[in-house]
Design a protein around this motif. Structure first.
Motif, short mmCIF file in Angstrom:
data_model
loop_
_atom_site.label_atom_id
_atom_site.label_comp_id
_atom_site.label_asym_id
_atom_site.label_seq_id
_atom_site.Cartn_x
_atom_site.Cartn_y
_atom_site.Cartn_z
N LEU A 135 0.83 -1.20 0.00
CA LEU A 135 0.00 0.00 0.00
C LEU A 135 0.87 1.25 0.00
N ASP A 136 1.91 1.28 0.84
CA ASP A 136 2.83 2.41 0.86
C ASP A 136 3.53 2.58 -0.48
N SER A 137 3.88 1.46 -1.10
CA SER A 137 4.53 1.50 -2.41
C SER A 137 3.60 2.11 -3.45
N LYS A 138 2.33 1.71 -3.42
CA LYS A 138 1.35 2.28 -4.36
C LYS A 138 1.17 3.77 -4.13
N ILE A 139 1.10 4.17 -2.87
CA ILE A 139 0.93 5.59 -2.55
C ILE A 139 2.13 6.38 -3.06
N ASN A 140 3.34 5.85 -2.85
CA ASN A 140 4.54 6.53 -3.34
C ASN A 140 4.54 6.61 -4.86
N SER A 141 4.10 5.57 -5.52
CA SER A 141 4.04 5.55 -6.98
C SER A 141 3.06 6.60 -7.49
#
Length: 171
Positions: free
Chosen positions: A66-72
């Motif tokens: 989820l954090d990775s998607k938000i950063n993306s």
């Protein structure tokens, strides 16, 4: 989207259906109590939740994804903002922007209607940044072009937007 439910979820689902059926039989055969109604509603609610349980568990335990998607998404937004800012800056030449700022100030000053100034005024009028009757009726020379050309709200908004972008790019 199809999902492959594991055997444990099917077993839980069947058990809940069985309990629901028993509670419904009790409801039909005996005096109904508020607790029985609550139990039936709670079990029916669970029947709808079991298929989504895997997704809830995945969301809980995969915070890194989820954090990775938000950063993306944040990077994409930053890229889009940079492109939009560049588009605004490139949409008007520096000399035309200077003309627009002088008109916004209300004191353009002494001018001589050159071909370049005339083209700029036509363009600014066409895109809705200035109001002017007929550009050909403007005197060739005068003390203040602002007596003949007025800035529109769109022109003011463009100046504010471009200035804010230029300030952001400096800092």
């Amino acid at each position: 989207m199809t999902q492959d439910y594991s055997a444990k979820w099917w077993v839980a689902f069947i058990c809940i259906i069985f309990i629901e059926a028993v509670l419904l039989i009790l409801l039909i055969s005996r005096q109904a109590t508020p607790l029985l109604y609550v139990a039936i509603i709670a079990i029916a609610f669970l029947l709808f939740l079991i298929p989504q349980l895997d997704e809830v568990i995945a969301l809980t335990f995969d915070r890194g994804k989820l954090d990775s998607k938000i950063n993306s998404i944040g990077k994409k937004i930053s890229t889009t903002k940079a492109r939009t800012d560049k588009l605004v800056l490139l949409s008007m030449s520096k000399s035309m922007f200077e003309t627009l700022k002088k008109l916004a100030a209300g004191s353009f000053g002494v001018y001589e209607m050159s071909d370049a100034l005339e083209r700029e005024l036509y363009h600014l009028k066409d895109i809705g940044y200035v109001e002017v009757g007929r550009i050909r009726d403007i005197p060739y020379k005068d003390n203040n072009l602002c007596d003949y050309v007025k800035l529109t709200d769109f022109g003011k908004q463009y100046i504010e937007l471009r200035r804010s972008i230029e300030e952001d790019n400096k800092g």
